[in-house]
Design a protein around this motif. Structure first.
Motif, PDB file in Angstrom:
ATOM      1  N   PRO A 168      62.402  41.681  32.507  1.00 16.53           N
ATOM      2  CA  PRO A 168      61.173  40.931  32.780  1.00 16.53           C
ATOM      3  C   PRO A 168      60.815  40.902  34.256  1.00 16.53           C
ATOM      4  N   VAL A 169      61.803  40.736  35.115  1.00 14.78           N
ATOM      5  CA  VAL A 169      61.533  40.674  36.550  1.00 14.78           C
ATOM      6  C   VAL A 169      60.958  41.991  37.054  1.00 14.78           C
ATOM      7  N   GLU A 170      61.561  43.104  36.652  1.00 19.18           N
ATOM      8  CA  GLU A 170      61.073  44.401  37.108  1.00 19.18           C
ATOM      9  C   GLU A 170      59.687  44.693  36.551  1.00 19.18           C
ATOM     10  N   SER A 171      59.446  44.330  35.308  1.00 18.86           N
ATOM     11  CA  SER A 171      58.124  44.549  34.729  1.00 18.86           C
ATOM     12  C   SER A 171      57.062  43.723  35.450  1.00 18.86           C
ATOM     13  N   MET A 172      57.382  42.481  35.736  1.00 17.10           N
ATOM     14  CA  MET A 172      56.409  41.629  36.418  1.00 17.10           C
ATOM     15  C   MET A 172      56.204  42.056  37.870  1.00 17.10           C
ATOM     16  N   ARG A 173      57.239  42.554  38.492  1.00 15.92           N
ATOM     17  CA  ARG A 173      57.081  43.093  39.846  1.00 15.92           C
ATOM     18  C   ARG A 173      56.128  44.289  39.804  1.00 15.92           C
ATOM     19  N   HIS A 174      56.302  45.154  38.815  1.00 19.01           N
ATOM     20  CA  HIS A 174      55.396  46.287  38.638  1.00 19.01           C
ATOM     21  C   HIS A 174      53.960  45.801  38.425  1.00 19.01           C
ATOM     22  N   ASN A 175      53.777  44.801  37.556  1.00 20.25           N
ATOM     23  CA  ASN A 175      52.438  44.313  37.250  1.00 20.25           C
ATOM     24  C   ASN A 175      51.747  43.730  38.473  1.00 20.25           C
ATOM     25  N   MET A 176      52.470  42.960  39.254  1.00 17.81           N
ATOM     26  CA  MET A 176      51.873  42.367  40.457  1.00 17.81           C
ATOM     27  C   MET A 176      51.531  43.441  41.484  1.00 17.81           C
ATOM     28  N   ASN A 177      52.391  44.436  41.636  1.00 18.02           N
ATOM     29  CA  ASN A 177      52.098  45.534  42.555  1.00 18.02           C
ATOM     30  C   ASN A 177      50.896  46.342  42.073  1.00 18.02           C
ATOM     31  N   TYR A 178      50.791  46.499  40.768  1.00 22.58           N
ATOM     32  CA  TYR A 178      49.648  47.223  40.203  1.00 22.58           C
ATOM     33  C   TYR A 178      48.338  46.518  40.584  1.00 22.58           C
ATOM     34  N   LEU A 179      48.321  45.202  40.448  1.00 26.26           N
ATOM     35  CA  LEU A 179      47.115  44.453  40.768  1.00 26.26           C
ATOM     36  C   LEU A 179      46.766  44.547  42.256  1.00 26.26           C
ATOM     37  N   LYS A 180      47.795  44.575  43.085  1.00 25.38           N
ATOM     38  CA  LYS A 180      47.562  44.678  44.529  1.00 25.38           C
ATOM     39  C   LYS A 180      47.033  46.040  44.929  1.00 25.38           C
ATOM     40  N   ASN A 181      47.366  47.064  44.136  1.00 19.63           N
ATOM     41  CA  ASN A 181      47.037  48.439  44.522  1.00 19.63           C
ATOM     42  C   ASN A 181      45.948  49.080  43.678  1.00 19.63           C
ATOM     43  N   ILE A 182      45.218  48.271  42.952  1.00 18.46           N
ATOM     44  CA  ILE A 182      44.104  48.812  42.170  1.00 18.46           C
ATOM     45  C   ILE A 182      43.122  49.533  43.120  1.00 18.46           C
TER      46      ILE A 182
END
Length: 277
Positions: free
Chosen positions: A263-277
């Motif tokens: 869960p932590v790695e997935s959420m880290r990915h999701n937050m980075n995705y939003l920052k780098n749209i």
């Protein structure tokens, strides 16, 4: 009921409609404050809720939405303790998934004690995929919304995919929307489940503008069987965020139920995705 065979078609429609819809700047998307639905961290929350909330805060989340568990809606913490723990970590407990049952009066009291704003019925409280049943449920929701309003709370409903089935040409979710009072029933639209049902979130943004103050931002894999990390599934996340004002979104909770690793790695990915749209 629309089937999962519609996924690719709907995904294409979402992408094609980008040029037709109101635009939100990328800067606004990146500055948005995101929350998380704690079901995403359900096992860790049961093992050590305070340590898990600390980890969640370190990922950059600012809002928390709780969920039911075998230790209650606050994972063994008291409602007040849950709210204070979030606040101490720079987050706010803004919402919680609950059941509309014979314990609802206590549920409301606990929500007030926790400091949260919303109580969200997490699934249909009665069986029956019929127009008549959805009209009855809509009235139950209006009554619950009135009770919450008197306590300074806001009542709402979170969808899955089954609400988008039809009877006699009427989509049941639309029946629910048309028979609930906007000031009493605040809809939380789970974007992932809408697409799984073969529908378009943008259609609902346009048909019921401003009716969705809460979102579950959730990507789904191409088969529609599991949630997945942002950018790996069928939901056009950037398009959704560009049109969040049309929907009325004020609180966006990221939810992921299955993970590529943790869960932590997935959420880290999701937050980075939003920052780098």
């Amino acid at each position: 009921m629309n089937t999962r065979r519609n996924f690719l078609k709907n995904a294409s429609l979402l992408s094609a409609s980008t040029l037709l819809m109101p635009q939100l700047s990328m800067a606004a998307i990146k500055k948005a404050s995101y929350g998380v639905q704690l079901y995403s961290f359900r096992d860790a929350m049961l093992e050590n809720p305070k340590a898990t909330l600390e980890k969640i805060a370190s990922l950059g989340f600012k809002e928390i939405e709780s969920a039911g568990s075998k230790l209650g809606y606050y994972y063994g913490l008291t409602p007040s303790e849950m709210g204070k723990t979030c606040k101490a970590l720079g987050m706010k407990l803004t919402s919680g998934h609950v059941r509309l049952d014979d314990k609802f009066e206590q549920t409301m009291a606990d929500a007030v004690a926790s400091g949260q704003e919303y109580v969200i019925c997490s699934s249909m409280p009665t069986d029956g995929q019929t127009v008549d049943n959805y009209k009855k449920v809509a009235e139950q929701f209006n009554v619950a919304g009135e009770a919450c309003k008197k306590l300074g709370l806001k009542f709402g409903y979170h969808n899955h995919e089954y609400e988008f089935e039809s009877e006699d040409g009427q989509i049941l979710y639309d029946v629910l929307m048309d028979n609930t009072e906007e000031d009493l029933v605040h809809m939380e639209l789970d974007l992932g489940w809408v697409v799984v049902a073969g529908k378009e979130p943008l259609h609902y943004f346009k048909k019921y503008p401003g009716r969705f103050p809460l979102w579950h931002l959730k990507d789904m894999d191409i088969h529609g069987k599991e949630s997945t990390e942002f950018g790996k599934g069928i939901l056009d996340i950037e398009l959704m965020l560009k049109n969040k004002d049309l929907s009325g979104a004020k609180h966006i909770y990221i939810e992921q139920e299955e993970y590529a690793s943790t869960p932590v790695e997935s959420m880290r990915h999701n937050m980075n995705y939003l920052k780098n749209i």
